[in-house]
Design a protein around this motif. Sequence first.
Motif, mmCIF file in Angstrom:
data_model
loop_
_atom_site.group_PDB
_atom_site.id
_atom_site.type_symbol
_atom_site.label_atom_id
_atom_site.label_comp_id
_atom_site.label_asym_id
_atom_site.label_seq_id
_atom_site.Cartn_x
_atom_site.Cartn_y
_atom_site.Cartn_z
ATOM 1 N N HIS A 296 59.391 -33.692 67.163
ATOM 2 C CA HIS A 296 57.784 -34.165 66.785
ATOM 3 C C HIS A 296 57.371 -33.983 65.786
ATOM 4 O O HIS A 296 57.147 -33.962 65.145
ATOM 5 N N GLU A 297 56.395 -35.366 65.897
ATOM 6 C CA GLU A 297 55.937 -36.038 65.479
ATOM 7 C C GLU A 297 54.409 -35.701 64.790
ATOM 8 O O GLU A 297 54.227 -34.976 63.198
ATOM 9 N N ALA A 298 52.958 -35.781 65.299
ATOM 10 C CA ALA A 298 52.243 -34.678 64.896
ATOM 11 C C ALA A 298 52.026 -33.702 64.458
ATOM 12 O O ALA A 298 52.677 -32.491 64.880
ATOM 13 N N GLY A 299 51.125 -34.039 63.523
ATOM 14 C CA GLY A 299 50.768 -32.498 62.206
ATOM 15 C C GLY A 299 50.751 -31.115 63.408
ATOM 16 O O GLY A 299 51.275 -30.542 63.370
ATOM 17 N N HIS A 301 51.083 -30.302 66.568
ATOM 18 C CA HIS A 301 52.592 -30.369 66.832
ATOM 19 C C HIS A 301 53.566 -29.428 66.112
ATOM 20 O O HIS A 301 54.011 -28.679 66.608
ATOM 21 N N GLN A 302 53.734 -30.072 65.820
ATOM 22 C CA GLN A 302 54.958 -29.383 64.203
ATOM 23 C C GLN A 302 54.547 -27.842 63.763
ATOM 24 O O GLN A 302 55.219 -26.995 63.859
ATOM 25 N N HIS A 303 52.733 -27.871 63.321
ATOM 26 C CA HIS A 303 52.756 -26.995 63.062
ATOM 27 C C HIS A 303 52.379 -25.689 64.838
ATOM 28 O O HIS A 303 53.247 -24.610 64.682
ATOM 29 N N GLY A 304 52.652 -26.440 65.936
ATOM 30 C CA GLY A 304 52.815 -25.508 66.777
ATOM 31 C C GLY A 304 54.011 -24.751 66.606
ATOM 32 O O GLY A 304 54.672 -24.053 67.369
ATOM 33 N N VAL A 305 54.884 -26.009 66.675
ATOM 34 C CA VAL A 305 56.815 -25.659 67.472
ATOM 35 C C VAL A 305 57.739 -24.949 66.291
ATOM 36 O O VAL A 305 57.824 -23.686 66.418
ATOM 37 N N ILE A 306 56.797 -24.912 64.823
ATOM 38 C CA ILE A 306 57.132 -24.457 63.404
ATOM 39 C C ILE A 306 57.011 -22.656 64.332
ATOM 40 O O ILE A 306 57.642 -21.653 63.796
ATOM 41 N N ASN A 307 55.474 -22.508 64.197
ATOM 42 C CA ASN A 307 55.315 -21.060 64.957
ATOM 43 C C ASN A 307 56.455 -20.551 66.267
ATOM 44 O O ASN A 307 56.217 -19.159 66.255
ATOM 45 N N ASN A 308 55.875 -21.771 67.641
ATOM 46 C CA ASN A 308 56.360 -20.503 68.304
ATOM 47 C C ASN A 308 57.015 -21.909 68.916
ATOM 48 O O ASN A 308 56.349 -22.676 69.742
ATOM 49 N N PRO A 309 58.290 -22.779 69.383
ATOM 50 C CA PRO A 309 58.787 -24.022 70.428
ATOM 51 C C PRO A 309 58.119 -23.781 71.083
ATOM 52 O O PRO A 309 58.195 -24.806 71.782
#
Length: 388
Positions: A296-299, A301-309
Amino acid sequence: MPQNRISIFDTTLRDGEQSPGCSMDLREKVRMAEKLEELGVDIIEAGFPIASEGDFAAVRAIALQCREVRVAALCRTAEQDVSRAAEALSRAVHPRIHTFCATSDIHLEHKLKKTRAEVIEMTRMAVSRAYSYAEDVEFSAEDATRSDIDYLCEVLDVAVDAGASILNVPDTVGYTTPPEMACLVQQVRERVVRDRDVLVSVHCHNDLGLAVANTLAAIEAGARQVECTINGIGERAGNASLEEIVMALHVRADRLPFTTGIDTTQLYPASQLLSSIVGFDVQPNKAIVGRNAFAHEAGIHQHGVINNPLCYEIMTPESVGVPANSLVLGKHSGRHALSLRYMELGYDVSASELDAAYRKFTDLADKKKRIYDQDLISLLSTAACAAA
Ligand code: KIV
Ligand code: ZN
């Protein structure tokens, strides 16, 4: 087998090996076959014995080595083709003879130079000869999707009467579309199979990028065997990709309530092993096994994945065997990280093998910016050879 169980027929070592740059030697084919057996495929198509001494030897060696899985050998309809396939399979525990003949007018006229009546006779002879050697006989109507449906059904009917229990309808040139494929499978079931104990199979090529979609449509229409390859390798644009079919069934079980015998955590290791053997990687954005498949490159997306994949991932990397740890292996990495990565990739490496692999690894890391899992697998085999 339960009604909703899909047999996975892997043809990486036959159709896959036919693709440019994908040839494998005997040792590599046996190694790949062992991995396919571990992955849980139902049938390994090990080669085309009449095509070369190498193919004959590979089928024989795989039949001796892989005792749980069904091993198939391909042949055309000629007498010597069928007997060569039977000979290569003579030591198999579960042999399958897979014979094929084209059924489209374009192939009959320009390739086979045979009439429709002659092809019917060739089919009858080949299938009954195959059946005299093995109970398990598959017949494929090459170029089925461009064949006249009435004639196709006539040929398939003859194949069943002669002993075939699997009827394969290949989209040899990757020409069909999902609704068309579904309709074809339905017609074959209604007009040929009827109430007989015969399995319908599909074999889709990817010339229009539709191989997996066509395969899934065929399953929904009643096909219960699908032919596919690891990483989607195969003639021209390749075959339907095994990992994509399996994970579509797995992730979308709500819409596609079918099961397979595949251990999905072996998908990435199998893909990496194949890449290391043939010497080239899959495209980075390849579904399921590409190196960006879970990146995941876009910020945002990264934020979302960190909160919940689940925000951006419909399956976990672990579910397909992508190692969980994100340690980047480079020239400053130590033996411990290397050993850990081998463990995650499913390799049980002895101390001396690790030493040898580590030496090769540091040499490689001096030359290459990024080291991929497939490089590590290759290192291991060359290091193991050097250590032996
Ligand atoms: O693509 C094809 O039609 C084939 C057959 C031999 C099954 O590979
Ligand atoms: Zn094919």
